[in-house]
Write an enzyme that holds these catalytic residues in place. Structure first.
Site, PDB file in Angstrom:
ATOM      1  N   TRP A  41       0.825  -1.213   0.000  1.00 16.70           N
ATOM      2  CA  TRP A  41       0.000   0.000   0.000  1.00 16.70           C
ATOM      3  C   TRP A  41       0.858   1.262   0.000  1.00 16.70           C
ATOM      4  CZ3 TRP A  41      -0.416   4.146   3.381  1.00 16.70           C
ATOM      5  CH2 TRP A  41      -1.454   5.041   3.071  1.00 16.70           C
ATOM      6  N   SER A  70       2.780  -7.607   1.391  1.00 10.40           N
ATOM      7  CA  SER A  70       1.824  -6.835   2.164  1.00 10.40           C
ATOM      8  C   SER A  70       0.466  -6.785   1.457  1.00 10.40           C
ATOM      9  CB  SER A  70       2.401  -5.435   2.432  1.00 10.40           C
ATOM     10  OG  SER A  70       1.760  -4.803   3.508  1.00 10.40           O
ATOM     11  N   LEU A  71      -0.054  -5.614   1.102  1.00  3.71           N
ATOM     12  CA  LEU A  71      -1.300  -5.565   0.331  1.00  3.71           C
ATOM     13  C   LEU A  71      -1.162  -6.346  -0.969  1.00  3.71           C
ATOM     14  CD1 LEU A  71      -4.149  -4.575  -0.309  1.00  3.71           C
ATOM     15  CD2 LEU A  71      -3.160  -2.381  -1.035  1.00  3.71           C
ATOM     16  N   PHE A 107       3.280   5.247   8.159  1.00  5.14           N
ATOM     17  CA  PHE A 107       3.185   3.871   7.679  1.00  5.14           C
ATOM     18  C   PHE A 107       4.564   3.354   7.273  1.00  5.14           C
ATOM     19  CE2 PHE A 107       1.381   0.437   4.946  1.00  5.14           C
ATOM     20  CZ  PHE A 107       0.486  -0.078   5.872  1.00  5.14           C
ATOM     21  N   VAL A 108       5.349   4.195   6.638  1.00  4.41           N
ATOM     22  CA  VAL A 108       6.724   3.824   6.295  1.00  4.41           C
ATOM     23  C   VAL A 108       7.519   3.519   7.558  1.00  4.41           C
ATOM     24  CG1 VAL A 108       8.917   4.790   5.477  1.00  4.41           C
ATOM     25  CG2 VAL A 108       6.869   4.968   4.057  1.00  4.41           C
ATOM     26  N   ALA A 109       7.389   4.363   8.579  1.00  6.60           N
ATOM     27  CA  ALA A 109       8.130   4.153   9.821  1.00  6.60           C
ATOM     28  C   ALA A 109       7.751   2.823  10.469  1.00  6.60           C
ATOM     29  CB  ALA A 109       7.862   5.305  10.790  1.00  6.60           C
ATOM     30  N   LEU A 110       6.474   2.463  10.405  1.00  6.54           N
ATOM     31  CA  LEU A 110       6.027   1.199  10.980  1.00  6.54           C
ATOM     32  C   LEU A 110       6.612   0.006  10.225  1.00  6.54           C
ATOM     33  CD1 LEU A 110       4.193  -0.155  13.084  1.00  6.54           C
ATOM     34  CD2 LEU A 110       2.309   0.022  11.446  1.00  6.54           C
ATOM     35  N   GLN A 111       6.717   0.131   8.903  1.00  6.44           N
ATOM     36  CA  GLN A 111       7.254  -0.962   8.106  1.00  6.44           C
ATOM     37  C   GLN A 111       8.753  -1.166   8.346  1.00  6.44           C
ATOM     38  OE1 GLN A 111       5.338  -1.234   3.934  1.00  6.44           O
ATOM     39  NE2 GLN A 111       5.014   0.869   4.555  1.00  6.44           N
ATOM     40  N   ASP A 134       8.892  -8.028  12.228  1.00  5.11           N
ATOM     41  CA  ASP A 134       7.844  -7.295  11.516  1.00  5.11           C
ATOM     42  C   ASP A 134       6.881  -6.674  12.525  1.00  5.11           C
ATOM     43  OD1 ASP A 134       5.721  -6.422   9.916  1.00  5.11           O
ATOM     44  OD2 ASP A 134       5.938  -8.090   8.512  1.00  5.11           O
ATOM     45  N   HIS A 142       9.271  -5.531   8.147  1.00  9.23           N
ATOM     46  CA  HIS A 142       8.205  -5.843   7.189  1.00  9.23           C
ATOM     47  C   HIS A 142       8.707  -5.974   5.754  1.00  9.23           C
ATOM     48  CE1 HIS A 142       4.035  -6.216   6.055  1.00  9.23           C
ATOM     49  NE2 HIS A 142       4.074  -5.160   5.256  1.00  9.23           N
TER      50      HIS A 142
END
Length: 242
Positions: free
Chosen positions: A10, A68-69, A130-134, A194, A222
């Site tokens: 995503w 992922s997505l 979202f990038v930071a979480l991945q 992840d 991730h």
């Protein structure tokens, strides 16, 4: 050997695959943008709309690698267009990204709800979160963050509705019921650290899919194909001969 098709996650674009492409020189590979991402036109809001749009551009009998997505789409394409998919390679995958009472190995429902609300108000900042979480937990966190950021699809007016559709798919899709019907061999690749999708989701896939094997990258988050592209490429090569 069948063509290798890579489906990104995503909010990103085909540019995210650059390190892996460099580690797999001389191979026939396709890296389409997901609907409404990069240069691809928007599809409808349903998972089937996205799957049909992607499947239309696939050669028959390809090796379909989804992250992922993109992994959700790859599973749905394998079920609905089995002639297009000879085998699957799934990374950072889960049949359901939202946790429920009977599915704890996923993101909390309020986390994804907050992401969707935040994206509507501040799309650029939400993509950065979202990038930071991945990248969280990865031994190469800085490099992973830089590569993901460079590969983002801009959250401008041309892409914003499709990106919102993608978040809705992550929030609402549940492919657990279809897993026993996936006949193709599946190689699962997952980062042990992840922070977006727990390893337990990949372990469930390994148990529920009829022909699946799981490999875990001990020091990756991730996106292990970014932090360990050479090791990842070796496993992809092996999966293509399974």
């Amino acid at each position: 050997m069948s063509a290798l098709v890579l489906l990104h996650g995503w909010g990103l674009s085909h540019r995210v695959w650059a390190p892996l492409l460099a580690a797999l020189p001389g191979h026939a590979m396709l890296t389409p943008d997901l609907p409404g991402h990069g240069d691809a036109p928007r599809a409808g809001p349903r998972l089937a709309d996205w799957s049909d749009a992607v499947a239309a551009g696939l050669p028959k009998g390809c090796t379909l690698a989804g992250w992922s997505l993109g992994a959700l789409l790859a599973l749905d394409i394998a079920r609905r267009h089995p002639d297009k998919v000879a085998r699957l390679i799934l990374t950072g995958a889960s049949p359901r990204f939202t946790a429920t009472d009977d599915w704890p190995c996923a993101l909390a429902a309020d986390t994804l709800r907050d992401f969707r609300t935040a994206f509507a108000a501040e799309p650029d900042a939400t993509q950065r979160r979202f990038v930071a979480l991945q990248a969280l937990g990865d031994h190469a966190r800085r490099n992973v963050t830089q590569t993901l950021t460079a590969a983002l699809t801009p959250a401008d007016t041309a892409h914003r509705e499709a990106l919102a559709d993608g978040l809705a798919l992550l929030a609402d899709t549940d492919l657990r019921p279809i897993l026993p019907a996936i006949a193709q061999p599946v190689r699962l690749l997952h980062g042990a650290r992840d922070a977006l999708m727990p390893v337990a989701a990949a372990e469930h896939l390994a148990d529920a899919l009829p022909h699946a094997r799981l490999s875990i990258f001990a020091d990756s988050g991730h996106a292990p194909f970014l932090s360990r592209p050479d090791d990842f490429a070796t496993l992809v090569e092996g999966a293509r001969h399974d």
